[in-house]
Design a protein around this motif. Structure first.
Motif, PDB file in Angstrom:
ATOM      1  N   GLN A 225      99.942  47.105  84.275  1.00 56.71           N
ATOM      2  CA  GLN A 225      98.690  46.463  84.232  1.00 56.71           C
ATOM      3  C   GLN A 225      98.122  46.652  85.769  1.00 56.71           C
ATOM      4  N   TRP A 226      96.642  46.705  85.579  1.00 56.05           N
ATOM      5  CA  TRP A 226      95.745  46.924  86.965  1.00 56.05           C
ATOM      6  C   TRP A 226      95.146  45.723  87.061  1.00 56.05           C
ATOM      7  N   ARG A 227      94.537  45.380  88.181  1.00 49.22           N
ATOM      8  CA  ARG A 227      93.778  44.288  88.543  1.00 49.22           C
ATOM      9  C   ARG A 227      92.571  44.803  88.449  1.00 49.22           C
ATOM     10  N   MET A 228      91.527  44.154  87.514  1.00 46.90           N
ATOM     11  CA  MET A 228      90.085  44.268  87.616  1.00 46.90           C
ATOM     12  C   MET A 228      89.450  42.997  87.531  1.00 46.90           C
ATOM     13  N   ASN A 229      87.976  43.245  87.879  1.00 45.08           N
ATOM     14  CA  ASN A 229      87.110  41.989  87.367  1.00 45.08           C
ATOM     15  C   ASN A 229      85.673  43.134  87.259  1.00 45.08           C
ATOM     16  N   PHE A 230      84.811  42.367  86.731  1.00 47.95           N
ATOM     17  CA  PHE A 230      83.529  42.743  86.300  1.00 47.95           C
ATOM     18  C   PHE A 230      82.621  41.639  86.548  1.00 47.95           C
ATOM     19  N   SER A 231      81.327  42.060  87.115  1.00 52.28           N
ATOM     20  CA  SER A 231      80.448  41.033  87.774  1.00 52.28           C
ATOM     21  C   SER A 231      78.947  41.515  87.167  1.00 52.28           C
ATOM     22  N   ARG A 232      78.265  40.479  87.008  1.00 54.23           N
ATOM     23  CA  ARG A 232      76.841  40.974  86.732  1.00 54.23           C
ATOM     24  C   ARG A 232      76.006  39.958  87.618  1.00 54.23           C
ATOM     25  N   VAL A 233      75.031  40.497  88.294  1.00 56.51           N
ATOM     26  CA  VAL A 233      74.100  39.990  89.303  1.00 56.51           C
ATOM     27  C   VAL A 233      72.655  39.789  88.670  1.00 56.51           C
ATOM     28  N   GLN A 234      72.231  38.544  88.480  1.00 59.31           N
ATOM     29  CA  GLN A 234      70.896  38.356  87.948  1.00 59.31           C
ATOM     30  C   GLN A 234      69.957  37.564  88.895  1.00 59.31           C
ATOM     31  N   TRP A 235      68.905  38.139  89.096  1.00 66.62           N
ATOM     32  CA  TRP A 235      67.793  37.498  90.123  1.00 66.62           C
ATOM     33  C   TRP A 235      66.827  36.676  89.402  1.00 66.62           C
ATOM     34  N   PRO A 236      66.298  35.490  89.492  1.00 64.59           N
ATOM     35  CA  PRO A 236      65.403  34.898  88.940  1.00 64.59           C
ATOM     36  C   PRO A 236      63.934  35.312  89.423  1.00 64.59           C
ATOM     37  N   LEU A 237      63.341  35.871  88.085  1.00 62.06           N
ATOM     38  CA  LEU A 237      61.976  36.607  88.501  1.00 62.06           C
ATOM     39  C   LEU A 237      60.827  35.882  87.943  1.00 62.06           C
ATOM     40  N   GLU A 238      59.636  36.346  88.609  1.00 62.19           N
ATOM     41  CA  GLU A 238      58.328  35.934  88.104  1.00 62.19           C
ATOM     42  C   GLU A 238      57.368  36.979  87.860  1.00 62.19           C
ATOM     43  N   VAL A 239      56.447  36.855  87.388  1.00 62.37           N
ATOM     44  CA  VAL A 239      55.382  38.006  87.008  1.00 62.37           C
ATOM     45  C   VAL A 239      54.188  37.844  88.030  1.00 62.37           C
ATOM     46  N   VAL A 240      53.790  38.538  88.905  1.00 64.48           N
ATOM     47  CA  VAL A 240      52.554  38.608  89.723  1.00 64.48           C
ATOM     48  C   VAL A 240      51.680  39.866  89.370  1.00 64.48           C
ATOM     49  N   ASN A 241      50.699  39.742  89.137  1.00 65.19           N
ATOM     50  CA  ASN A 241      49.687  40.655  88.940  1.00 65.19           C
ATOM     51  C   ASN A 241      50.270  41.820  88.088  1.00 65.19           C
ATOM     52  N   GLY A 242      50.952  41.183  86.931  1.00 64.02           N
ATOM     53  CA  GLY A 242      51.544  42.093  85.691  1.00 64.02           C
ATOM     54  C   GLY A 242      52.736  42.859  86.068  1.00 64.02           C
ATOM     55  N   ARG A 243      53.412  42.341  87.086  1.00 66.44           N
ATOM     56  CA  ARG A 243      54.606  43.314  87.755  1.00 66.44           C
ATOM     57  C   ARG A 243      55.569  41.824  87.884  1.00 66.44           C
ATOM     58  N   TYR A 244      56.899  42.384  87.632  1.00 72.87           N
ATOM     59  CA  TYR A 244      57.854  41.439  88.000  1.00 72.87           C
ATOM     60  C   TYR A 244      58.211  41.409  89.346  1.00 72.87           C
ATOM     61  N   ARG A 245      58.610  40.459  90.011  1.00 69.47           N
ATOM     62  CA  ARG A 245      59.142  40.248  91.409  1.00 69.47           C
ATOM     63  C   ARG A 245      60.147  39.020  91.493  1.00 69.47           C
ATOM     64  N   LYS A 246      60.981  39.119  92.380  1.00 71.22           N
ATOM     65  CA  LYS A 246      62.010  37.931  92.715  1.00 71.22           C
ATOM     66  C   LYS A 246      61.363  36.714  93.022  1.00 71.22           C
ATOM     67  N   ARG A 247      61.533  35.516  92.383  1.00 67.39           N
ATOM     68  CA  ARG A 247      61.006  34.413  92.431  1.00 67.39           C
ATOM     69  C   ARG A 247      61.419  33.816  93.898  1.00 67.39           C
ATOM     70  N   ARG A 248      60.296  33.327  94.521  1.00 61.87           N
ATOM     71  CA  ARG A 248      60.371  32.977  96.112  1.00 61.87           C
ATOM     72  C   ARG A 248      60.565  31.815  96.101  1.00 61.87           C
ATOM     73  N   ASP A 249      61.120  30.983  97.300  1.00 61.35           N
ATOM     74  CA  ASP A 249      61.115  29.737  97.634  1.00 61.35           C
ATOM     75  C   ASP A 249      59.905  29.389  98.404  1.00 61.35           C
ATOM     76  N   PRO A 250      58.903  28.428  97.671  1.00 62.96           N
ATOM     77  CA  PRO A 250      57.748  28.232  98.333  1.00 62.96           C
ATOM     78  C   PRO A 250      57.893  27.818  99.894  1.00 62.96           C
ATOM     79  N   ALA A 251      59.123  27.142 100.394  1.00 66.47           N
ATOM     80  CA  ALA A 251      58.950  26.751 101.732  1.00 66.47           C
ATOM     81  C   ALA A 251      59.260  27.955 102.660  1.00 66.47           C
TER      82      ALA A 251
END
Length: 379
Positions: A225-251
């Motif tokens: 047996q070997w120790r393993m793990n698997f992960s997925r990073v998922q950013w919240p996105l928004e569309v600005v001028n027809g392109r994806y970008r990371k959603r931002r904190d308004p503050a």
């Protein structure tokens, strides 16, 4: 503390370790939690049996070959912190195969908004949405591998000599020689005008590289047996001028935090807790010709006991400026001293804790978190 299946064989030991529950918040190093107290997530790593492929696989990102069709899927990913967080809205799962040359990893990621920007190898790929692999062949929490890949197929592979909490550097210049990596998209990349279905990842990691940190410097054998793990990073996105970008904190104008979804939960937002990773057991059976059960090792509860003492030593040093010199200072009941013949040796800056196993072997753990086993005829 009750460990669910398949760890119930060790349940009687786990109950005895209740005295070690850490009810304090996790301490941190460089902003990363160094532990996940049992009060947040009991010890119950996920498990997977990896079957053999009877022929080499063509790595094109599509998991459509007969060997892949026969290999079982893992359980769906969960939030990195475990069940106290909501389940991910999109399914992620993995499957594994192996042969004499490669460890094969396939992943399926549901995704309505395919997005990726990074094209240069060994950049920080988790700044995009990504899929990640972590492998600690000998389970000592040192010298482990990390690989990240985005929907463009851009790879970041690195070797960590120790977890960050223990002062370990990440060796970005280290590469998985002859790595094969591919992705397949079910949708259109970087196009917000439609709804996508997801992407798949296919990896072939050569044993010639993975064996560098493996027990006895070799590929696994059936039943190991070997120790393993698997992960997925998922950013919240928004569309600005027809392109994806990371959603931002308004503050603040800064990107909102990413989500982290994993196969075996960590309990805190930190993938670099190798003691929390899952277990992959290698089978001699060819995928689709039969099944075999996962067989937990009997010494795992004792390993977890030593890990809890490692956490306690960290907290003790934070409070007192030194490591505990006796097990009594760590509040270990006397009957535990006797049952596992625990010993503690401490200097001004170092320590080693040892526990005896029923077969005469010993488990050792030192201040930098490394854990290893010796037999009576070895040091």
């Amino acid at each position: 503390m009750r460990c669910p299946e398949p760890w119930s064989r060790a349940g009687c030991l786990a109950v005895c370790f209740g005295f070690l529950r850490l009810l304090l918040d996790a301490s941190t190093v460089a902003g990363q939690p160094v532990m996940a107290p049992d009060s947040l997530l009991p010890f119950a790593p996920r498990t997977y049996v990896c079957y053999r492929s009877d022929r080499p696989l063509h790595i094109d990102g599509r998991l459509d070959e007969p060997a892949w069709q026969a290999a079982p899927w893992s359980a769906p990913f969960v939030d990195i912190e475990g069940p106290r967080r909501p389940p991910p809205p999109y399914r992620t799962r993995v499957k594994l195969l192996w042969d004499d040359t490669y460890l094969y990893i396939g992943a399926e990621l549901e995704e309505p908004h395919l997005w990726a920007t990074l094209t240069r190898r060994d950049t920080v790929i988790f700044y995009d949405n990504d899929f990640e692999v972590f492998i600690d062949p000998d389970g000592d929490t040192h010298a482990y591998y990390e690989l990240e890949i985005n929907a463009l197929g851009t790879v970041w592979d690195l070797l960590l000599l120790k977890p960050y909490r223990d002062g370990g550097p990440a060796l970005d210049a280290w590469d998985i020689r002859e790595l094969q990596a591919a992705v397949a998209l079910d949708g259109t990349l970087n196009d917000p005008s439609d709804t996508d279905r997801g992407w798949t990842v296919e990896l072939a990691l050569p044993w010639d590289v993975l064996e560098e940190a493996a027990p006895e410097g070799r590929p696994p054998r059936p039943g190991e047996q070997w120790r393993m793990n698997f992960s997925r990073v998922q950013w919240p996105l928004e569309v600005v001028n027809g392109r994806y970008r990371k959603r931002r904190d308004p503050a603040t104008g800064r990107p909102l935090p990413e989500s982290n979804w994993v196969w075996s939960p960590q309990g805190v937002v930190n993938m670099h807790l190798p003691e929390r990773w899952g277990y992959v057991q290698f089978s001699a059976l060819v995928a689709g010709t039969g099944t075999e059960p996962f067989l937990p090792h009997s010494d795992e509860p004792v390993r977890w006991l030593l890990r809890q003492l490692y956490y306690r030593q960290r907290l003790f040093r934070e409070r007192h400026g030194r490591y505990a010199r006796t097990l009594d200072e760590l509040e270990v009941p006397a009957n535990r001293h006797t049952r596992y013949r625990l010993t503690l040796q401490t200097t001004e800056s170092l320590y080693e804790i040892t526990a005896a196993l029923p077969d005469g072997a010993r488990l050792h753990l030192r201040e930098d978190g490394r854990i290893w086993k010796t037999r009576p005829d070895t040091p």
